[in-house]
Design a protein around this motif. Structure first.
Motif, PDB file in Angstrom:
ATOM      1  N   UNK A 110       0.825  -1.209   0.000  1.00  0.00           N
ATOM      2  CA  UNK A 110       0.000   0.000   0.000  1.00  0.00           C
ATOM      3  C   UNK A 110       0.857   1.257   0.000  1.00  0.00           C
ATOM      4  N   UNK A 111       1.980   1.201   0.698  1.00  0.00           N
ATOM      5  CA  UNK A 111       2.819   2.386   0.796  1.00  0.00           C
ATOM      6  C   UNK A 111       3.893   2.487  -0.262  1.00  0.00           C
ATOM      7  N   UNK A 112       4.332   1.336  -0.797  1.00  0.00           N
ATOM      8  CA  UNK A 112       5.487   1.375  -1.688  1.00  0.00           C
ATOM      9  C   UNK A 112       5.188   0.928  -3.122  1.00  0.00           C
ATOM     10  N   UNK A 113       3.918   0.706  -3.445  1.00  0.00           N
ATOM     11  CA  UNK A 113       3.562   0.364  -4.817  1.00  0.00           C
ATOM     12  C   UNK A 113       2.350   1.192  -5.226  1.00  0.00           C
ATOM     13  N   UNK A 114       2.020   1.168  -6.519  1.00  0.00           N
ATOM     14  CA  UNK A 114       0.911   1.982  -6.982  1.00  0.00           C
ATOM     15  C   UNK A 114      -0.393   1.191  -6.992  1.00  0.00           C
ATOM     16  N   UNK A 115      -1.463   1.820  -7.479  1.00  0.00           N
ATOM     17  CA  UNK A 115      -2.796   1.213  -7.422  1.00  0.00           C
ATOM     18  C   UNK A 115      -2.882  -0.077  -8.226  1.00  0.00           C
ATOM     19  N   UNK A 116      -2.188  -0.141  -9.348  1.00  0.00           N
ATOM     20  CA  UNK A 116      -2.263  -1.343 -10.180  1.00  0.00           C
ATOM     21  C   UNK A 116      -1.654  -2.541  -9.466  1.00  0.00           C
ATOM     22  N   UNK A 117      -0.520  -2.356  -8.795  1.00  0.00           N
ATOM     23  CA  UNK A 117       0.131  -3.444  -8.070  1.00  0.00           C
ATOM     24  C   UNK A 117      -0.685  -3.815  -6.840  1.00  0.00           C
ATOM     25  N   UNK A 118      -1.243  -2.821  -6.155  1.00  0.00           N
ATOM     26  CA  UNK A 118      -2.085  -3.088  -4.992  1.00  0.00           C
ATOM     27  C   UNK A 118      -3.254  -3.990  -5.369  1.00  0.00           C
TER      28      UNK A 118
END
Length: 230
Positions: free
Chosen positions: A87-95
């Protein structure tokens, strides 16, 4: 580790790689090469099609899939912890992709394990720097796809001064440093390698076109030249 657990572990490792050498298996499980041979033979005798290709290693024949029957609570807890970090270190697509994968893990867990996992979920908190949350976008999945497929990206990029330009880039790899994701790639406009901050990408499209350069330096070469050590 008993032999049954080791055989299952070898199979799981084989399914996670295209090829795996006997030496790598021996190192991973702390066994001899001769024991590796015996274990591979045992897997074949159980109907699991493990092949071998000279100079590459062992592989599971295409089409074979063994559904994981269970995860330990410790393994699931580790995945849950990583979901919060994503949640903190990746963007919405990876989340989105990670949450989907974790849901599949939860689906094969026992009810008692699910209850403990849910309790841990509400009992764990994270505080992230606001700058990380402000940089959320949806480009990382597209960038990863282009890196692995070795296809050219068309990027609308905004520089620090606010000016925008269209770039055609051959992506070498992604690096997370200075609390931001960066794409390292060969820029056709500049005729050189450039560092593109992902949060400054206004629009990203995978052209599907293959690289024009035959080879690029490994991402480790760029890691050694980073301007900061964090």
């Amino acid at each position: 580790m008993n032999r049954i657990d080791r055989l299952f572990g070898i199979l799981t490792l084989l399914q996670s790689k295209k090829y795996l050498t006997g030496e790598r298996i021996a190192e991973r499980f702390g066994i001899s090469i001769r024991t590796v041979y015996r274990d591979i033979r045992a897997l074949n005798e159980q109907g699991i099609p493990v092949g071998f290709e000279p100079n590459k290693g062992y592989f599971v024949v295409d089409g074979f899939f063994l559904r994981p029957v269970s995860f330990s609570l410790e393994e699931a807890n580790a995945l849950l912890l990583m979901e919060n970090l994503v949640t903190g270190f990746a963007d919405k697509s990876i989340q989105k992709h990670y949450s989907s994968a974790l849901s599949k893990v939860k689906a094969v867990m026992r009810d008692s394990q699910k209850e403990k996992l849910e309790y841990l979920t509400i009992s764990t908190g994270f505080q992230f720097p606001q700058r990380l949350l402000n940089e959320a976008n949806e480009h990382l999945a597209t960038l990863q796809e282009a890196v692995t497929a070795r296809t050219i990206l068309d990027i609308r990029y905004c520089k620090a001064d606010g000016s925008e330009s269209n770039r055609r880039v051959e992506p070498v790899g992604l690096i997370f440093y200075a609390f931001s994701w960066h794409l390292i790639g060969w820029c056709h406009l500049r005729g050189d390698y450039r560092d593109f901050k992902v949060s400054r990408m206004v629009h990203v499209q995978n052209s599907g076109m293959p690289f024009t350069k035959i080879t690029h330096p490994p991402i480790a070469d760029f890691m050694s030249q980073l301007p900061v050590d964090y």
